[in-house]
Design a protein around this motif. Structure first.
Motif, PDB file in Angstrom:
ATOM      1  N   LEU A 273      -7.277  -8.524  -0.211  1.00  0.00           N
ATOM      2  CA  LEU A 273      -7.959  -8.982  -1.848  1.00  0.00           C
ATOM      3  C   LEU A 273      -8.223 -10.274  -1.780  1.00  0.00           C
ATOM      4  O   LEU A 273      -7.521 -11.422  -0.079  1.00  0.00           O
ATOM      5  CB  LEU A 273      -6.150  -9.401  -2.190  1.00  0.00           C
ATOM      6  N   PHE A 274     -10.120 -11.080  -2.138  1.00  0.00           N
ATOM      7  CA  PHE A 274     -10.046 -12.212  -1.739  1.00  0.00           C
ATOM      8  C   PHE A 274     -10.726 -13.182  -3.070  1.00  0.00           C
ATOM      9  O   PHE A 274     -11.533 -11.917  -3.713  1.00  0.00           O
ATOM     10  CB  PHE A 274     -10.846 -11.370  -0.480  1.00  0.00           C
TER      11      PHE A 274
ATOM     12  N   CYS B  26      -2.755  -0.082  -3.641  1.00  0.00           N
ATOM     13  CA  CYS B  26      -2.133  -0.639  -3.042  1.00  0.00           C
ATOM     14  C   CYS B  26      -2.339  -1.964  -4.547  1.00  0.00           C
ATOM     15  O   CYS B  26      -3.327  -2.655  -5.429  1.00  0.00           O
ATOM     16  CB  CYS B  26      -3.587  -1.572  -2.543  1.00  0.00           C
ATOM     17  N   THR B  27      -0.942  -2.458  -4.380  1.00  0.00           N
ATOM     18  CA  THR B  27      -0.629  -3.467  -5.806  1.00  0.00           C
ATOM     19  C   THR B  27      -0.078  -5.049  -5.163  1.00  0.00           C
ATOM     20  O   THR B  27       0.283  -4.955  -4.094  1.00  0.00           O
ATOM     21  CB  THR B  27       0.629  -2.882  -6.111  1.00  0.00           C
ATOM     22  N   ALA B  28      -0.701  -5.895  -5.754  1.00  0.00           N
ATOM     23  CA  ALA B  28      -0.920  -6.625  -5.454  1.00  0.00           C
ATOM     24  C   ALA B  28       0.129  -7.841  -5.944  1.00  0.00           C
ATOM     25  O   ALA B  28       0.339  -7.813  -7.821  1.00  0.00           O
ATOM     26  CB  ALA B  28      -2.169  -7.879  -5.446  1.00  0.00           C
TER      27      ALA B  28
ATOM     28  N   ASN C 234      -3.317  -5.267 -11.486  1.00  0.00           N
ATOM     29  CA  ASN C 234      -3.126  -5.739  -9.659  1.00  0.00           C
ATOM     30  C   ASN C 234      -3.135  -4.429  -8.930  1.00  0.00           C
ATOM     31  O   ASN C 234      -3.251  -5.561  -7.793  1.00  0.00           O
ATOM     32  CB  ASN C 234      -2.677  -7.452  -9.256  1.00  0.00           C
ATOM     33  N   THR C 235      -3.735  -3.880  -9.053  1.00  0.00           N
ATOM     34  CA  THR C 235      -4.181  -2.699  -8.814  1.00  0.00           C
ATOM     35  C   THR C 235      -5.002  -1.950  -8.302  1.00  0.00           C
ATOM     36  O   THR C 235      -5.989  -2.302  -9.074  1.00  0.00           O
ATOM     37  CB  THR C 235      -3.037  -1.506  -9.137  1.00  0.00           C
TER      38      THR C 235
ATOM     39  N   GLU D  53       0.613  -0.999  -0.459  1.00  0.00           N
ATOM     40  CA  GLU D  53      -0.245  -0.278   0.080  1.00  0.00           C
ATOM     41  C   GLU D  53       0.586   1.579  -0.568  1.00  0.00           C
ATOM     42  O   GLU D  53       2.321   1.057   0.485  1.00  0.00           O
ATOM     43  CB  GLU D  53      -0.936  -0.116   1.407  1.00  0.00           C
ATOM     44  N   SER D  54       0.480   2.478  -0.358  1.00  0.00           N
ATOM     45  CA  SER D  54       1.243   3.956  -0.092  1.00  0.00           C
ATOM     46  C   SER D  54       0.152   4.840  -0.214  1.00  0.00           C
ATOM     47  O   SER D  54      -1.226   4.219  -0.805  1.00  0.00           O
ATOM     48  CB  SER D  54       2.191   4.153  -1.284  1.00  0.00           C
ATOM     49  N   GLY D  55      -0.060   5.963   0.326  1.00  0.00           N
ATOM     50  CA  GLY D  55      -0.575   7.519  -0.448  1.00  0.00           C
ATOM     51  C   GLY D  55      -0.999   7.754   1.166  1.00  0.00           C
ATOM     52  O   GLY D  55      -2.213   9.175   0.727  1.00  0.00           O
TER      53      GLY D  55
END
Length: 116
Positions: free
Chosen positions: A97-98, A22-24, A76-77, A6-8
């Protein structure tokens, strides 16, 4: 191994804006839910917004009209654009993420603080 980064987050005055990302990474199926939850001090974690990879979107009533969730499935963001922030939005925001009960992943959390 799935990871979420995560960032920001940050500090902003009431009425201001922030954008969370958020990047997975990892082995992620094409159908999934990505979203944001938050937890304020002394309160339970609550849903803020979530979006499926097929663009179905849910928002908490408290953020409708102020926050916008969006996704870039190729990356994936997931993003959360937060406008018209109020002090009650102060919390740690967690990316999620689910895709099934055994595949429920969380980011490390990012602090959002809104000053009055």
């Amino acid at each position: 191994q799935v990871q979420l980064v995560e960032s920001g987050g940050g500090l902003v005055q009431a009425g201001g804006s922030l954008r969370l990302s958020c990047t997975a990474s990892g082995n992620i199926p094409s159908y999934n839910l990505m979203g944001w939850y938050r937890q304020a001090p002394g309160k339970e974690r609550e849903l803020v917004a979530r979006a499926s990879s097929f663009s179905a979107i849910d928002y908490a009533d408290s953020v409708k009209g102020r926050f916008t969730i969006s996704r870039d499935n190729a990356k994936n963001t997931v993003y959360l654009q937060m406008n018209s922030l109020i002090p009650e939005d102060t919390a740690i925001y967690y990316c999620n993420l689910f895709w099934r009960a055994e595949a429920d992943y969380w980011g490390q959390g990012t602090q959002v603080t809104v000053s009055s």
